[in-house]
Structures are given as C-alpha cells and as structure tokens.
Design an enzyme around this catalytic site. Structure first.
Site, short mmCIF file in Angstrom:
data_model
loop_
_atom_site.label_atom_id
_atom_site.label_comp_id
_atom_site.label_asym_id
_atom_site.label_seq_id
_atom_site.Cartn_x
_atom_site.Cartn_y
_atom_site.Cartn_z
N ARG A 243 0.85 -0.86 -0.13
CA ARG A 243 -0.23 -0.39 -0.03
C ARG A 243 0.80 1.20 0.28
O ARG A 243 0.29 2.06 0.22
CB ARG A 243 -0.88 -0.23 1.61
CG ARG A 243 -1.94 0.31 1.11
CD ARG A 243 -3.30 -0.43 2.69
NE ARG A 243 -4.48 -0.05 2.35
CZ ARG A 243 -5.28 -0.60 2.65
NH1 ARG A 243 -4.67 -1.84 2.42
NH2 ARG A 243 -6.62 0.04 2.64
N ARG B 102 -21.20 -1.32 3.07
CA ARG B 102 -20.74 -3.33 3.46
C ARG B 102 -21.33 -3.42 4.89
O ARG B 102 -21.13 -2.67 6.03
CB ARG B 102 -19.55 -2.37 3.85
CG ARG B 102 -18.24 -2.60 2.28
CD ARG B 102 -17.58 -3.74 1.86
NE ARG B 102 -16.23 -2.13 2.82
CZ ARG B 102 -15.67 -1.76 2.66
NH1 ARG B 102 -14.27 -2.42 1.34
NH2 ARG B 102 -14.34 -1.16 3.40
N ARG C 4 -10.03 7.90 4.08
CA ARG C 4 -9.01 6.56 3.74
C ARG C 4 -8.50 6.48 2.47
O ARG C 4 -7.78 6.58 1.70
CB ARG C 4 -10.08 5.38 3.90
CG ARG C 4 -9.44 4.51 5.00
CD ARG C 4 -10.58 4.06 5.46
NE ARG C 4 -10.42 2.76 5.40
CZ ARG C 4 -11.91 2.68 4.89
NH1 ARG C 4 -12.89 2.38 5.30
NH2 ARG C 4 -13.02 0.70 3.96
#
Ligand SMILES: Nc1ncnc2c1ncn2[C@@H]1O[C@H](COP(=O)(O)OP(=O)(O)O)[C@@H](O)[C@H]1O
Length: 271
Positions: free
Chosen positions: A128, A162, A217
């Site tokens: 990442r 989600r 994020r």
C-alpha cells in the site's frame, strides 16, 4: 513461497538504506526459489472497490490463498493482543499501520500458510506504499498486479453499505447503486448483495466504514497508494480493470481480462 516470510522478516528488520544492497541479494535468492511455483498476484484499488470480493473468488479458482492485510489487522484487533489498542486508534482514524507492523503480520500469516503446505498467493491491501512494494520486490517476484477501478462517489456508497454477518463471516452490501453517467464518468448500477434471512439480525458494520473515515481513507489512498500503481506500471506488471458494475457483470469480464476460464475446477487455464 517457503522462503518469502523469512525474507520479509529480514526486510522488516532491515529498513535502512544501507540494507538495500542486501535486499538485492535476497531477491536473487528468492528468484531461484520461485522458478516453479503457484501464482503470486497483487490486487490494488481504493477502499470499497471490491478487492476482497474478487481476490477471494480468484484465489479459489486458481488454488492459492487470498491474503488480505486488512483482515490480518482486524484479526489482531479482535485478539486483544499487545498491539490491538494501538491498531484500533490508527485504523479507526483511517490511517495506515506502520510498514514494520504490517510486514510482521504478513510474515506470520505466510509462515502459518507454509506449515499448512500453501503455495502462491493473491495479496489484497499489500503493498500500500512504495516502501512496501520495494520490500516485496526485494524478497519475491510478483507476476501480476490487478488494479481495480471504480468512480469515487460509488466507492463511498459501497463502503457505507458494507455489512458482515457476525456469525458466518459472510460479506454483504445493502447499498443499491445507480450512478448516472456524467462529467466523463460511466453509468454504474450495482444491485445490493443482500444476506440470507438468518444473517439479517447479525449484521455488523466495520468501525472504519463511516463517511468521515472512508473519505480519509480515500484521501490516504490517493496520497500513499496511488504511487504503487505507477511502481508496477513502470515494471509492466499492472493490469488496469475498470469495474463495469456489480459481480454478475464484472466477474466474467475480469476472468476474460485475465485469460482464465471458470470450469469450477482448480485446473483452470491461466495464461
Ligand atoms: N498494507 C497496509 N499498510 C498499512 N496499513 C494497512 C495495510 N493493509 C491494511 N492496513 C490497515 O488496515 C485498514 C483496513 O484495511 P483494508 O481492509 O484493506 O481496507 P480498505 O477497505 O480501505 O481497502 C487500513 O485502513 C489500514 O489502517
């Protein structure tokens, strides 16, 4: 894969620039070890794009483990071990965990896999940062990097929809997405992926899937992880894949892009 976790450990202990030459040596050693092995793939993409969904499906098809560093972090959080308090603060603010911690968690996961005879992997959520990509490159060969892409407004909606069943662990999404075409963005329709009736009362939402944290994020992805795409693009390993819609539409197209046939059998043709 046998050697990867040991090399990752060495790399974690060798973050200094002075260790770069040593890493190059390790790379040659790793290459020798991986002449005949299962696929080693990486899935990149923004939060909510569906890395977990597609990496998990492909791992079953190709017969390699799906290793998601986000799952490793959440397992560590749930274990109430020495790191869990520190991790909770970082994750719930949408920030990245340090390379050292992530590499330690990943090395341990690879080690557990090795004892079970696992070989190859599809990594999801790692690397990442360019630093993590360099470390990975120093210890093993990555064959292919799949970069999943979706409109940013849809990503936010998907994250907010989600849900996970706290009993069976199944992943669902209650969002019904119908984003109109415009400003150069394609029309995207994604029906909800609803849980069966017996999971309905047991659904939980990730603590970091709030609007504020998802936006953070996404921002961190653009800043820290976007350069990883370029890292692999330059090496000719990046396969860009624009998701055309939900799973029924996207899955066959992804298999086509990867030149994989779904025979419901692990001996599938991978070119
Ligand atoms: N490779 C990594 N490096 C640093 N932090 C990570 C890494 N993988 C996961 N994490 C931490 O775990 C959190 C959840 O990861 P993940 O489930 O992959 O989330 P996302 O839905 O944002 O892709 C991240 O926000 C980050 O704090």
């Amino acid at each position: 894969m046998a050697i990867v976790h040991r090399l990752l450990r060495s790399a974690a202990a060798a973050f200094s620039p002075a260790a770069a030459a040593a890493r190059r040596g390790l790379s040659a050693l790793a290459a020798e070890q991986t002449l005949e092995r299962n696929v080693q793939w990486v899935f990149l993409g923004c939060p909510g794009v569906g890395k977990g969904t597609y990496a998990s499906r492909l791992s079953q098809l190709v017969g390699v483990p799906h290793i998601a560093t986000g799952d490793l972090v959440r397992e560590e959080l749930a274990s109430s071990g020495p790191l869990s308090q520190q991790l909770a603060e970082i994750v719930n603010q949408g920030k990245l965990v340090s390379d050292e911690i992530i590499i330690d968690l990943l090395s341990k996961r690879l080690e557990r896999g090795e004892t079970k005879g696992e070989s190859g992997f599809i990594l999801d959520g790692f690397p990442r940062t360019v630093g993590q990509a360099e470390i990975l490159e120093g210890v093993t060969e990555i064959d292919l990097v799949v970069n999943l892409k979706l409109r940013e407004d849809v990503l936010l909606e998907k994250c907010l929809g989600r849900r996970t069943c706290s009993q069976c662990g199944g992943n669902f999404n209650i969002a019904s997405i119908n984003a109109e075409e415009g400003n150069g963005k394609p029309r995207i329709c994604m029906p909800p992926l609803l849980p069966p009736a017996n999971c309905m009362s047991k659904l939980i939402t990730r603590a970091d899937d709030t609007e504020e944290v998802v936006k953070k994020r996404l921002h961190i992805y653009n800043e820290m992880s976007r350069p990883v795409e370029e890292f692999y693009r330059k090496r000719g390993k990046l396969l860009e894949f624009d998701l055309p819609g939900g799973i029924p539409e996207s899955w066959p197209k992804l298999l086509q892009a990867l030149n994989i046939e779904d025979h419901d059998d692990k001996q599938c043709a991978v070119a």
